[in-house]
Design a protein around this motif. Structure first.
Motif, PDB file in Angstrom:
ATOM      1  N   ALA A 119      -2.504 -14.106  -1.883  1.00 61.49           N
ATOM      2  CA  ALA A 119      -2.272 -13.021  -0.913  1.00 61.49           C
ATOM      3  C   ALA A 119      -1.667 -11.814  -1.603  1.00 61.49           C
ATOM      4  O   ALA A 119      -2.053 -10.669  -1.348  1.00 61.49           O
ATOM      5  CB  ALA A 119      -1.354 -13.528   0.193  1.00 61.49           C
ATOM      6  N   LEU A 120      -0.712 -12.043  -2.538  1.00 60.67           N
ATOM      7  CA  LEU A 120      -0.100 -10.929  -3.268  1.00 60.67           C
ATOM      8  C   LEU A 120      -1.141 -10.202  -4.109  1.00 60.67           C
ATOM      9  O   LEU A 120      -1.168  -8.970  -4.148  1.00 60.67           O
ATOM     10  CB  LEU A 120       1.009 -11.461  -4.185  1.00 60.67           C
ATOM     11  N   SER A 169      -0.808  -9.118   6.390  1.00 60.01           N
ATOM     12  CA  SER A 169      -0.346 -10.118   5.445  1.00 60.01           C
ATOM     13  C   SER A 169       0.434 -11.182   6.170  1.00 60.01           C
ATOM     14  O   SER A 169       1.031 -10.949   7.207  1.00 60.01           O
ATOM     15  CB  SER A 169       0.524  -9.429   4.392  1.00 60.01           C
ATOM     16  N   ALA A 170       0.410 -12.391   5.616  1.00 58.14           N
ATOM     17  CA  ALA A 170       1.169 -13.480   6.206  1.00 58.14           C
ATOM     18  C   ALA A 170       2.605 -13.480   5.736  1.00 58.14           C
ATOM     19  O   ALA A 170       3.400 -14.318   6.129  1.00 58.14           O
ATOM     20  CB  ALA A 170       0.500 -14.812   5.834  1.00 58.14           C
ATOM     21  N   LEU A 171       2.915 -12.566   4.854  1.00 61.31           N
ATOM     22  CA  LEU A 171       4.262 -12.553   4.304  1.00 61.31           C
ATOM     23  C   LEU A 171       5.230 -11.948   5.320  1.00 61.31           C
ATOM     24  O   LEU A 171       4.820 -11.219   6.230  1.00 61.31           O
ATOM     25  CB  LEU A 171       4.283 -11.722   3.019  1.00 61.31           C
ATOM     26  N   PRO A 172       6.512 -12.218   5.177  1.00 59.79           N
ATOM     27  CA  PRO A 172       7.489 -11.606   6.085  1.00 59.79           C
ATOM     28  C   PRO A 172       7.452 -10.090   5.998  1.00 59.79           C
ATOM     29  O   PRO A 172       7.033  -9.527   4.984  1.00 59.79           O
ATOM     30  CB  PRO A 172       8.836 -12.155   5.581  1.00 59.79           C
ATOM     31  N   ALA A 177       3.503  -4.683   2.056  1.00 61.37           N
ATOM     32  CA  ALA A 177       3.322  -3.423   1.327  1.00 61.37           C
ATOM     33  C   ALA A 177       3.337  -2.269   2.311  1.00 61.37           C
ATOM     34  O   ALA A 177       2.787  -2.351   3.401  1.00 61.37           O
ATOM     35  CB  ALA A 177       1.998  -3.469   0.587  1.00 61.37           C
ATOM     36  N   LYS A 178       3.996  -1.194   1.932  1.00 61.25           N
ATOM     37  CA  LYS A 178       4.120  -0.044   2.823  1.00 61.25           C
ATOM     38  C   LYS A 178       2.787   0.660   2.945  1.00 61.25           C
ATOM     39  O   LYS A 178       2.027   0.746   1.987  1.00 61.25           O
ATOM     40  CB  LYS A 178       5.151   0.929   2.283  1.00 61.25           C
ATOM     41  N   VAL A 179       2.478   1.111   4.143  1.00 60.51           N
ATOM     42  CA  VAL A 179       1.254   1.874   4.344  1.00 60.51           C
ATOM     43  C   VAL A 179       1.415   3.219   3.658  1.00 60.51           C
ATOM     44  O   VAL A 179       2.402   3.916   3.844  1.00 60.51           O
ATOM     45  CB  VAL A 179       0.996   2.083   5.852  1.00 60.51           C
ATOM     46  N   ILE A 180       0.441   3.521   2.830  1.00 59.97           N
ATOM     47  CA  ILE A 180       0.529   4.761   2.055  1.00 59.97           C
ATOM     48  C   ILE A 180       0.076   5.910   2.935  1.00 59.97           C
ATOM     49  O   ILE A 180      -1.045   5.910   3.453  1.00 59.97           O
ATOM     50  CB  ILE A 180      -0.358   4.659   0.800  1.00 59.97           C
ATOM     51  N   GLU A 181       0.953   6.821   3.162  1.00 60.92           N
ATOM     52  CA  GLU A 181       0.581   8.004   3.913  1.00 60.92           C
ATOM     53  C   GLU A 181      -0.311   8.871   3.048  1.00 60.92           C
ATOM     54  O   GLU A 181       0.003   9.151   1.894  1.00 60.92           O
ATOM     55  CB  GLU A 181       1.810   8.819   4.302  1.00 60.92           C
ATOM     56  N   PRO A 182      -1.434   9.283   3.557  1.00 57.30           N
ATOM     57  CA  PRO A 182      -2.313  10.099   2.735  1.00 57.30           C
ATOM     58  C   PRO A 182      -1.671  11.445   2.465  1.00 57.30           C
ATOM     59  O   PRO A 182      -1.000  12.024   3.327  1.00 57.30           O
ATOM     60  CB  PRO A 182      -3.571  10.228   3.580  1.00 57.30           C
TER      61      PRO A 182
END
Lengths: 283, 217
Positions: A119-120, A169-172, A177-182
């Motif tokens: 997943a990572l 993601s199944a992770l906590p 990962a942060k959504v990258i603002e365009p």
């Protein structure tokens, strides 16, 4: 009883397998019917023929060999340890069970680790893909405030990038990962009316097409001017004549309400933007 | 103990009663008890007293010596394994026959009907079907051929028909005993026997007609 019935009973009659009453009936019929009597004789001959089927004379060597093979099979089965005896010949059950549980825990832990690791890796790859999407061909001309494009007609506006898809993601949540603002291109920022940024981002999220989103926002904000002038903004799609698209990229140029502003949309050649087709169709 | 068993067997043979007199007699019951306790000598004597019957039935069901020996070995291994489950109130031979029929059925299924036919022909070609004591070569050859034809006739029957007719007409069991061995009713056994005898007769009639046609040409 007729001959058909009698014939069905003959196989049992010839070996004495009928009850007394039916045997008597058959006997009476046979005394009177030559054909059935002949059939009965044939059945008796057939039975005698069958009984001649006797096995060969097996000698004592054969039987000695049979007994010995049986005895050795029994002896081998008695000597052979069973599965559990092979696993724990001298130990008790508890150490064996504890070892089995430990093996299960280790295997389960490795499986979970492999799953999270995969997943990572997927997240990293998604992030790289989004970063690559922002690397578009450089801007060849930016319209100035006077409204005249610096390099003549058909000046390009940097195509805005698509906002990246949110990564599931199944992770906590803390490790998501942060959504990258365009990064909003400077050309778009100059064109956008004041206070329209939020609306522009909303339109991009809705249509997934920055060009259409920009068009909608500009149309919405420039509507009073258009109404006053008596014209409705009609974005057009015109093929560019002076610009050279990047290799393997298709260039689409759109006019906006602001005559000094054109939107040039670069897309990979194999895909057509359905939204652009939609705007063409609506015209 | 072995002497006692041998004497009874001798007497039975002289009277023409075969092995059936040994059924559930005191010596056999004692042998079974000892074999259950793990006495392999006792079990060996059980094998000795029943091996001919087992081989004979297996040979008639399967049609060749090798398969009959394998089946007999498997029969006695199962007897040893399940001897604790044998109810002394029932007849030992009936229980034994049931095991023989089951083992032969399993083996025939493994080989298939085609395999069975091949084995009969192979036995004939190898000369294993000839009578050991036949002086007349021509008569011996004819008898061997007859055996092949009878074997084919038996192989053409269904499993249940073959078991019923072998036990009833060749092993000499009564209809009631056959029903007990096969786990069926007497009516069912009679029906199977009737059908089997009719098919055997039909097979023989066709064989004779073919033979007559051959001799006329």
């Amino acid at each position: 009883m007729n001959c058909t019935h009698i014939e069905k009973l003959l196989p049992l009659y010839v070996e004495g397998d009928l009850d007394a009453e039916r045997a008597e009936t058959v006997l009476t019929h046979l005394d009177a019917c030559r054909e059935c009597q002949a059939r009965a004789t044939e059945y008796e001959e057939s039975q005698n023929w069958l009984r001649s089927y006797s096995p060969p004379q097996f000698d004592e060597t054969f039987f000695d060999g049979l007994r010995q093979s049986v005895q050795s099979e029994i002896a081998w089965a008695q000597r052979r340890p069973n599965f559990f005896q092979l696993i724990a010949p001298r130990w008790g059950w508890q150490p064996v069970m504890a070892a089995a549980m430990a093996v299960l825990v280790i295997v389960g832990g490795l499986a979970l680790y492999a799953r999270f690791h995969r997943a990572l890796v997927n997240q990293k790859q998604d992030g790289e893909m989004v970063a690559r999407q922002t690397d578009l061909p450089p801007v060849s001309g930016i319209p100035n405030d006077a409204g005249k494009p610096a390099g003549g007609e058909g000046e390009k506006v940097v195509s805005p990038t698509l906002p990246p898809k949110p990564i599931n993601s199944a992770l906590p949540s803390s490790s998501v990962a942060k959504v990258i603002e365009p990064a909003l291109p400077a050309a778009i920022a100059r064109v956008l009316p004041p206070g329209a940024l939020a609306e522009y981002r909303a339109e991009v999220a809705a249509y997934n097409n920055p060009a259409v989103a920009l068009e909608k926002v500009l149309a919405r904000f420039s509507k009073p001017e258009v109404a006053a002038e008596g014209e409705a903004p009609e974005p057009e799609v015109a093929p560019s004549t002076n610009t050279v698209p990047a290799p393997e990229m298709r260039q689409t140029e759109m006019k906006t309400a602001n005559p000094n502003v054109r939107i040039i949309w670069l897309t990979p050649k194999e895909t057509d933007s359905p939204s652009i087709k939609t705007s063409r169709d609506s015209n | 103990m072995p002497v006692e068993v041998a004497e009874i067997a001798l007497t039975a043979n002289e009277l023409g009663l075969g092995e059936s007199v040994i059924e559930n007699s005191a010596p056999l019951a004692r042998l079974i008890e000892r074999a259950r306790a793990g006495d392999l000598t006792a079990f060996d004597q059980i094998i000795t007293s029943h091996q001919r019957r087992v081989i004979s039935t297996a040979w008639r069901m399967l049609g060749n010596e090798d398969d009959a020996r394998d089946a007999a070995q498997e029969v006695f291994l199962r007897v040893y394994k399940h001897l604790n489950k044998f109810d002394p109130a029932q007849e030992f031979s009936g229980w034994l026959y049931r095991i023989v029929i089951n083992v032969c059925r399993d083996q025939a299924r493994k080989r298939g009907w085609r395999g069975m036919m091949t084995s009969f022909e192979a036995e004939y070609d190898a000369g294993n079907l000839e009578l050991a004591s036949a002086d007349d070569t021509e008569a011996a050859a004819m008898l061997s051929q007859e055996r092949v034809i009878i074997a084919r006739a038996l192989a053409s029957l269904s499993e249940k028909e073959r078991a019923a007719i072998v036990l009833r007409d060749l092993e000499g069991l009564s209809t009631e005993e056959v029903a007990r061995v096969l786990g069926s009713s007497q009516t069912t056994v009679r029906s199977q026997i009737c059908s089997a005898r009719a098919k055997i007769k039909l097979y023989r009639d066709r064989y004779l007609k073919r033979g007559l046609r051959g001799s006329n040409t």
